[in-house]
Design an enzyme around this catalytic site. Structure first.
Site, PDB file in Angstrom:
ATOM      1  N   GLY A 182      47.726 -82.454 -83.173  1.00 43.77           N
ATOM      2  CA  GLY A 182      47.302 -83.531 -82.301  1.00 43.77           C
ATOM      3  C   GLY A 182      47.320 -84.857 -83.045  1.00 43.77           C
ATOM      4  CB  SER A 183      45.381 -87.912 -82.434  1.00 39.50           C
ATOM      5  OG  SER A 183      45.702 -87.887 -81.062  1.00 39.50           O
ATOM      6  CB  THR A 184      44.737 -85.033 -87.382  1.00 39.60           C
ATOM      7  OG1 THR A 184      45.461 -83.856 -87.012  1.00 39.60           O
ATOM      8  CG2 THR A 184      43.301 -84.924 -86.899  1.00 39.60           C
ATOM      9  CE  LYS A 232      48.468 -90.324 -81.691  1.00 42.71           C
ATOM     10  NZ  LYS A 232      47.391 -90.466 -80.695  1.00 42.71           N
TER      11      LYS A 232
END
Lengths: 523, 492
Positions: free
Chosen positions: B219-221, B223
């Site tokens: 997920g966004s980790t 990024k």
């Protein structure tokens, strides 16, 4: 006397003392080691057990000094050493059982039985001053021997343990009569053969170059053959039956020097072998397990499978060249690693090196027995010593050969080492007899002067039985009585009739007479 | 009669010689084959019956061998078994070994090559060779904080000391009690094992979620990786303005990508890189990844040790950036999805902790390790792990810029619930779609603290949002757990 005193062998027992120290060191050291490795302390009763071994060893040594000063010096240390090593291995088994919560005191029983056995061996050496006395009991020995063999078949007396009906139970004590029977039968064989050797060797027709015995001479032999086959069929004891029959054939060969007997005996053995291998399921299974031990179906079969054999091989393999050391083994995985399979327990802990040492010790013991047979001057003694020494060899071969897959596995015990009162007792009696005979063999022949000064002395002055000794007839005593400087050779040193009464005990004279009759058989 | 006696002795001699030969064949020539026979239990008993060294955490033995009166001689037993099970593993007569019991077996049982001197000594002294003790890097306080923080939720926590790579906490839930598997009661051990691996049991406690298992979409980790790639490219800095549309159409498809909850990142449709990370703007990062290109993304992932083998010495499943296969691997649509940690990207919690740790450690990625010291029974140090740089993941400048951006996430972004009073915390949240229809997304958080002198980097995953389910976000569910772990380390 104006003659030169001949160089006479003196009783020397110093060597035995030193060897005893080594043997006791090995046995007690092993015993201590087991305790230290497994329990981090000396075994309980360590000093008691060790003390018993020391007292037994030195006690026997002292008895020999007084009663058989010329006896072989190596036999006692070897027997003590093997007994001590066996005790350590049995104690190791006890410990492994105790660490798993079950009580086991086999070592205690073994110490007690060893003590009893050694004391009885000493008593035998003490009481039996001349082994030739036993010849009087030739046919008594036959009957006792056969009875002993058949005892386990008596209802209410015999007990079946682990499939083999070879035990008797008297007043709470179980006993394996076959162990003692081998001694009694060896006495019978020796007595019977020394009397009938010429008949057996010379009478009979020649067929295809082989001197065949007469049918009527075959009687006792067939009896023995039938008895050992009976042991096999009715008591399920393959090992004992091989032992008895092998013993008899070997002694027959020595007595008659006729290879035909070996061939005949071998033929009977093969016939019996084929019969049992095809008709007795117990034996069939043993043979199957011998040939295909690693086959999973045979391995899993219980009873009658190869599980124990294979586990024994695993134990030996784990020991490798140098062994795991005392107490670091897994011989508890091998059923009966304290008795029938104690060889694998020793092999695991002492390795190939240790086992070769033990085998060499047995070989020396056997060699000493055979050497005694060669040296001793009377035929009965020769045959008895040969028989006793050869039983040891046969027993060793049957046990170890079974475990190492040379032959099918049979149940016999490793002499002196394996747990079991009957076995320990019987083997100590064997050693006692061999010591007694070896004393006679090595005792210096008295020169006539010595004979005069020690009238009771030597059994060696008696009873030549060989035809070739006949020249030493009662009519030719004169040259000997006048005293020759050199002691004459055995065969010409026949006891002169005139001196007989003075130099030999009555019983020797009687047997001498019988021997003389035998030798008159036409050649 | 002497001649036949001599011949008979020759026969006896031959018999004994035969026995010597047969014994030699077995003990010398066939020994190896016989030792290897599966029916020969000696190897098993050797392994299980010897005194095994303890596994030690902060001076306390968590796995020890106690003498018992059974056929094996020693029983392995575990203190705080469930807490440490993902690390220690189990040592079971019936079920084999796992975890540290397997990875460090040679030291624990005393057969490692380094221990030859001890074995030689025991050969002469006759003492049984003893196993070494294995001392771990785990910080019990951090481990406990992670354990308590996860509570009854499924998930995992990994904490690393950034400067060294020491693993301070490694928790996987649900866990199991290794004592149940290590029992010598065959039936009980077998039953316990069967219950743990029962396919109907969706808990699957034997799977070490921190290091392996089916792995998770980050997920966004992820990024953090995309941002690193952007900064490392030289074309971007935190203030570079990038497009941040309301929806992003995946290139070559008609699929529209939205932001979390359909929210609008920026009214102007564009924002700085720093702001995009702070808000975790999906459309901005999808476009950024496509602009950087698949190769740059993959290179940066690999610099953080994606797609590399790793053993700490527990085996770690390599995290995956989608492969560049010609068929459809490098299509811009896939790159766009990967850039926000969806699509085919799969990571372990350890991997995400390594990303944070590398950023915390000025861009230097230290090799994570669990075994601090191996000590022989006489307490001599046999082996001591020294920290080792695995890779330089990013430049020092990039690391500083990343740190600042991550600080703003916790200060005023999606990760505020990880704030620790008086301590600067840098972090990144993640809420990862599982790809399974109807399943709540996984809640992620990875962080390090204190930002000026990092002592601990953490990654937390709570499977399917844990107790909050579909309401969960990384910030709400995972960040508080990370905070507790960081606090435990900082307070020690």
């Amino acid at each position: 006397m104006d003659t030169v005193e001949p160089t006479v062998a003196r009783p020397r027992r110093g060597g035995e003392l030193w060897l005893l120290l080594v043997a006791l060191g090995l046995g007690i050291g092993a015993f201590a080691n087991v305790g230290l490795r497994t329990l981090d302390q000396l075994p309980e009763n360590f000093y008691l057990y060790s003390g018993v071994l020391v007292v037994l060893g030195f006690g026997t040594h002292i008895v020999l000094r007084f009663r058989a000063p010329y006896a072989d010096q190596v036999m006692l240390p070897i027997a003590i050493g093997l007994n001590g090593i066996g005790l350590a291995a049995i104690y190791r088994y006890d410990v492994s059982q105790r660490l798993r919560g079950s009580d086991s005191t086999l070592a205690l029983g073994q110490v007690q039985m060893s003590a009893l056995a050694v004391v009885m061996a000493c008593v035998l050496i003490f009481v039996l001053r001349d082994h030739r006395v036993l010849r009087k009991f030739t046919y008594t020995a036959m009957i006792v021997g056969l009875l002993l063999v058949l005892l386990p078949l008596v209802p209410g007396l015999g007990t079946t343990i682990n499939g083999a009906q070879i035990w008797i139970n008297v007043a709470g004590f179980s006993f394996q009569p076959a162990e003692v029977a081998k001694i009694v039968l060896a006495i019978f064989f020796a007595g019977y053969l020394v009397t009938n050797r010429d008949t057996l060797a010379l009478a009979g027709r020649k067929v295809l170059g082989l001197q065949l015995p007469r049918l009527r001479d075959l009687g006792p032999i067939l009896l023995v053959w039938a008895a050992s086959l009976g042991v096999l069929v009715f008591e399920n004891d393959l090992g004992t039956s091989v032992l008895f029959f092998g013993l008899f054939v070997a002694m027959l060969y020595v007595a008659t020097e006729r290879i035909s007997w070996v061939i005949l005996g071998g033929g009977l053995l093969v016939a019996a072998g084929i019969f049992v291998a095809t008709s007795i399921p117990h034996v069939q299974q043993r043979i199957e397990a011998w040939i295909h031990p690693f086959d999973q179906a045979i391995y899993d079969k219980s009873p009658g499978g190869s599980g124990q054999l294979v586990q024994g091989l695993f134990a030996l393999a784990n020991g490798g060249t140098f062994g795991t050391g005392w107490g670091n083994d897994y011989s508890r995985l091998v059923p009966f690693s304290y008795s029938d399979f104690i060889y694998t327990a020793l092999g695991e802990q002492l390795g190939l090196t240790g086992l070769l040492g033990i085998l060499i010790a047995y070989l020396i013991l056997i060699e000493r027995g055979m050497r005694t047979a060669i040296k001793v001057r009377d035929g009965f003694g020769k045959l008895l010593a040969t028989g006793l020494a050869f039983t040891m060899a046969l027993q060793l071969f049957v046990v170890v050969g079974g475990i190492t897959r040379v032959i099918p596995l049979t149940g016999l015990t490793l002499p002196f080492i394996a747990q079991g009162g009957s076995s320990v007792l019987a083997n100590w009696l064997v050693v006692a007899l061999l010591l007694r005979i070896s004393d006679a063999a090595r005792r210096p022949r008295p020169s006539p002067s010595a004979a005069r000064s020690r009238p009771e002395a030597s059994p060696s002055t008696s009873n030549p039985w060989r035809p070739s000794t006949r020249p030493a007839s009662p009519t030719s005593p004169a040259p000997r009585r006048s005293g020759s400087a050199r002691p004459p050779q055995g065969r010409v040193r026949s006891v002169p009739a005139a001196s007989r009464g003075r130099t030999t005990p009555r019983r020797s004279r009687r047997s001498s007479g019988r021997a003389a009759r035998t030798t008159r058989t036409p050649r | 009669m002497n001649v036949p006696v001599r011949r008979l002795f020759t026969v006896a001699l031959l018999m004994v010689l035969t026995l010597m030969v047969s014994t030699t064949i077995i003990q010398f020539f066939h020994a190896d084959t016989l030792d290897a026979d599966p029916r020969n239990k000696r190897a098993t008993y050797d392994e299980y019956g010897r005194f095994r060294g303890p596994i030690v955490i902060a001076g306390d033995s968590v796995a020890v061998s106690n003498p018992v009166d059974d056929e094996y001689g020693y029983q392995r037993s575990y203190t705080d078994g469930e807490l440490y099970a993902p690390i220690t593993g189990y040592f079971s007569v019936v079920n084999g070994t796992s975890g540290m019991e397997r990875a460090e077996n040679d030291y624990l049982n005393g057969t490692a090559d380094d221990l030859w001197l001890d074995r030689l000594t025991s050969l002469f002294t006759g003492a049984q060779p003893q196993g070494s003790s294995v001392e771990l890097t785990i910080d019990p306080a951090a481990q406990k904080a992670a354990w308590d923080g996860l509570g009854d939720q499924r998930g995992a926590v990994v904490a690393i000391e950034p400067a060294t790579g020491k693993v301070l906490a490694l928790v996987s839930k649900p866990s199991y009690d290794p004592n149940d598997l290590a029992t010598h009661d065959y039936d009980a051990a077998n039953q316990a094992y069967q219950a743990l691996v029962d396919p109907d049991n969706d808990q699957q406690p034997l799977i070490n979620r921190a290091l392996g298992g089916d792995q998770y979409p980050p997920g966004s980790t992820f990024k953090l990786v995309t941002s690193s790639a952007a900064l490392e490219s030289g074309d971007y800095d935190p203030d570079t303005v990038i497009p941040a549309p309301v929806t992003y159409t995946l290139p070559g498809t008609s699929t529209e990508m939205e932001n979390y909850g359909g929210e609008i990142c920026s009214p102007s449709g564009e924002m700085t890189l720093a702001a995009a990370l702070q808000m975790s703007c999906n459309t901005a990062f999808a476009g950024l990844g496509v602009a950087l290109g698949d190769d740059a993304m993959r290179d940066q992932s690999e610099a953080y040790w994606f797609d590399h083998d790793l053993s700490i010495p527990l085996p770690v499943t390599p995290s995956r950036y989608p492969p560049d296969d010609d068929a459809d691997g490098s299509s811009p649509a896939k790159t766009a999805l990967a850039s926000i940690g969806q699509g085919d990207v799969r990571v372990t919690p350890l991997q995400m902790a390594m990303v944070s740790a590398a950023i915390a450690n000025d861009g230097s990625l230290m090799s994570p390790y669990l075994v601090d010291t191996v000590r022989a029974p006489d307490l001599d140090v046999v082996e001591q792990t020294s920290p080792d740089e695995l890779d330089r993941a990013i430049s020092s400048t990039t690391a500083d810029e990343m740190t600042d951006m991550m600080l703003s996430v916790v200060d005023d972004g999606t990760g505020t619930s990880a704030q620790i009073p008086g301590v600067e915390v840098a972090g990144k949240t993640g809420t990862a779609e599982t790809g399974v229809q109807g399943d709540a997304p996984h809640a992620w958080f990875t962080s390090f603290a204190p930002a000026d002198d990092p002592q601990v980097a953490v990654a937390v995953i709570v499977e399917n949002g844990g107790s909050l389910g579909s309401e969960a976000t990384g910030g709400r569910v995972a960040a508080p757990i990370a905070k507790a772990v960081m606090q435990a380390v900082i307070d020690r």
